[in-house]
Design a protein around this motif. Structure first.
Motif, short mmCIF file in Angstrom:
data_model
loop_
_atom_site.label_atom_id
_atom_site.label_comp_id
_atom_site.label_asym_id
_atom_site.label_seq_id
_atom_site.Cartn_x
_atom_site.Cartn_y
_atom_site.Cartn_z
N LEU A 118 -2.75 -3.59 -2.12
CA LEU A 118 -2.18 -3.40 -0.78
C LEU A 118 -2.94 -2.15 -0.58
O LEU A 118 -2.75 -2.08 0.82
CB LEU A 118 -0.37 -3.32 -1.29
CG LEU A 118 -0.13 -5.17 -1.12
CD1 LEU A 118 1.61 -4.43 -1.58
CD2 LEU A 118 0.21 -4.92 0.46
N LEU A 119 -2.92 -1.40 -1.32
CA LEU A 119 -3.27 0.32 -0.86
C LEU A 119 -4.63 0.22 0.10
O LEU A 119 -4.65 0.68 1.20
CB LEU A 119 -3.08 1.41 -1.90
CG LEU A 119 -3.79 2.76 -1.19
CD1 LEU A 119 -2.79 2.99 -0.68
CD2 LEU A 119 -4.24 3.57 -2.69
N ALA A 135 0.55 3.51 -7.80
CA ALA A 135 1.90 4.42 -7.66
C ALA A 135 1.86 5.49 -7.89
O ALA A 135 2.21 6.80 -7.60
CB ALA A 135 2.39 3.12 -7.70
N ARG A 136 1.87 6.46 -10.01
CA ARG A 136 1.94 7.48 -10.06
C ARG A 136 1.36 8.43 -9.37
O ARG A 136 1.74 9.69 -9.10
CB ARG A 136 2.20 7.20 -11.31
CG ARG A 136 2.66 8.40 -12.35
CD ARG A 136 1.73 8.35 -14.01
NE ARG A 136 0.60 8.17 -13.92
CZ ARG A 136 -0.24 8.93 -14.35
NH1 ARG A 136 0.19 9.42 -13.40
NH2 ARG A 136 -1.86 8.39 -14.14
N ARG A 177 2.05 7.04 0.48
CA ARG A 177 3.70 7.30 0.07
C ARG A 177 4.68 6.79 -0.50
O ARG A 177 5.77 6.14 -1.08
CB ARG A 177 3.79 8.65 0.26
CG ARG A 177 3.16 9.33 -0.18
CD ARG A 177 3.34 11.11 -0.06
NE ARG A 177 2.43 12.10 -0.42
CZ ARG A 177 1.56 13.39 -0.43
NH1 ARG A 177 1.76 13.26 1.10
NH2 ARG A 177 0.96 13.65 -0.16
N ALA A 178 5.02 5.63 1.14
CA ALA A 178 5.55 4.58 1.22
C ALA A 178 5.84 3.43 -0.26
O ALA A 178 6.71 2.90 -0.63
CB ALA A 178 5.55 4.76 2.73
N LEU A 179 3.94 3.47 0.23
CA LEU A 179 4.16 2.09 -1.19
C LEU A 179 4.41 2.33 -1.82
O LEU A 179 4.93 1.44 -3.19
CB LEU A 179 2.57 1.67 -0.82
CG LEU A 179 1.90 0.47 -1.61
CD1 LEU A 179 2.64 -0.97 -1.42
CD2 LEU A 179 0.26 0.14 -1.48
N ALA A 180 4.02 3.32 -2.41
CA ALA A 180 4.56 3.90 -4.20
C ALA A 180 5.74 4.08 -4.16
O ALA A 180 6.00 4.07 -5.47
CB ALA A 180 4.22 5.41 -4.19
#
Length: 206
Positions: free
Chosen positions: A45-46, A74-75, A99-102
């Motif tokens: 996704l990123l 994500a981390r 950041r929103a996805l993470a």
């Protein structure tokens, strides 16, 4: 219906030509269609977010820097400061989206079991993920056979060429055009992207 291998894609291509014979010359011109299947999850996704509104070459270069920096989970994205994200090529809006996805804590396993429209509905709740990004994920990461990213400019231009249209169709018009190609619209998209590469001598999708 899913596309999981070359046999599924070939079966879909034959069915697509039966639905719309004008895809026959397209397939003759482009040869074997690329599967374009990729993994799912945060990194996929990123990567799709990175590809938004930039050339395929730019997206590939940025993604290579992201992977080299270990910022594809994500981390590490949550822990990264602005300077780190900027250094790999993310614009300020895409920093926010990453950041929103993470922080979204998506249930990627559950997404695998959802119908395409449910996948899209779930993903577009995350800031920075629009319909195009969600449809690319459903098509290439989850293998759905009946997904068509009609907002893609390369698909629109390729449709103009293939169907000899006076002007490039907008998203709504192309989505209507694609309805008769169901349940193989993801195959149609692959064919149109492949034709765009032949006609324009550049990739329309990463």
């Amino acid at each position: 219906m899913r596309i999981r291998n070359r046999q599924d894609l070939d079966r879909g291509a034959a069915a697509l030509v039966a639905l719309e014979p004008r895809f026959g010359p397209v397939l003759d011109a482009v040869g074997a269609l690329p599967l374009r299947l990729r993994g799912d999850g945060f990194a996929a996704l990123l990567s799709a977010i990175v590809s938004q509104q930039v050339s395929t070459a730019s997206a590939a270069a940025i993604w290579a820097r992201i992977e080299a920096a270990g910022l594809n989970d994500a981390r590490t994205v949550r822990a990264a400061d602005d300077a780190t994200l900027k250094a790999v090529g993310l614009s300020r809006p895409k920093m926010r989206y990453a950041r929103a996805l993470a922080e979204a804590d998506l249930d990627y396993a559950a997404l695998r079991e959802m119908a395409p429209e449910a996948v899209v509905a779930e993903l577009i709740r995350v800031p920075g993920i629009g319909r195009w990004t969600a449809e690319i994920y459903a098509k290439f990461s989850l293998g759905h056979a009946d997904v068509f990213a009609a907002g893609d400019l390369a698909l629109q231009e390729s449709a103009r060429l293939v169907f000899d249209l006076a002007a490039r169709p907008d998203e709504a018009a192309l989505r209507r055009m694609a309805e008769p190609w169901s349940p193989w619209r993801a195959v149609a998209a692959r064919a149109l992207w492949a034709y765009y590469r032949v006609a324009k001598d550049r990739e329309g999708i990463r």
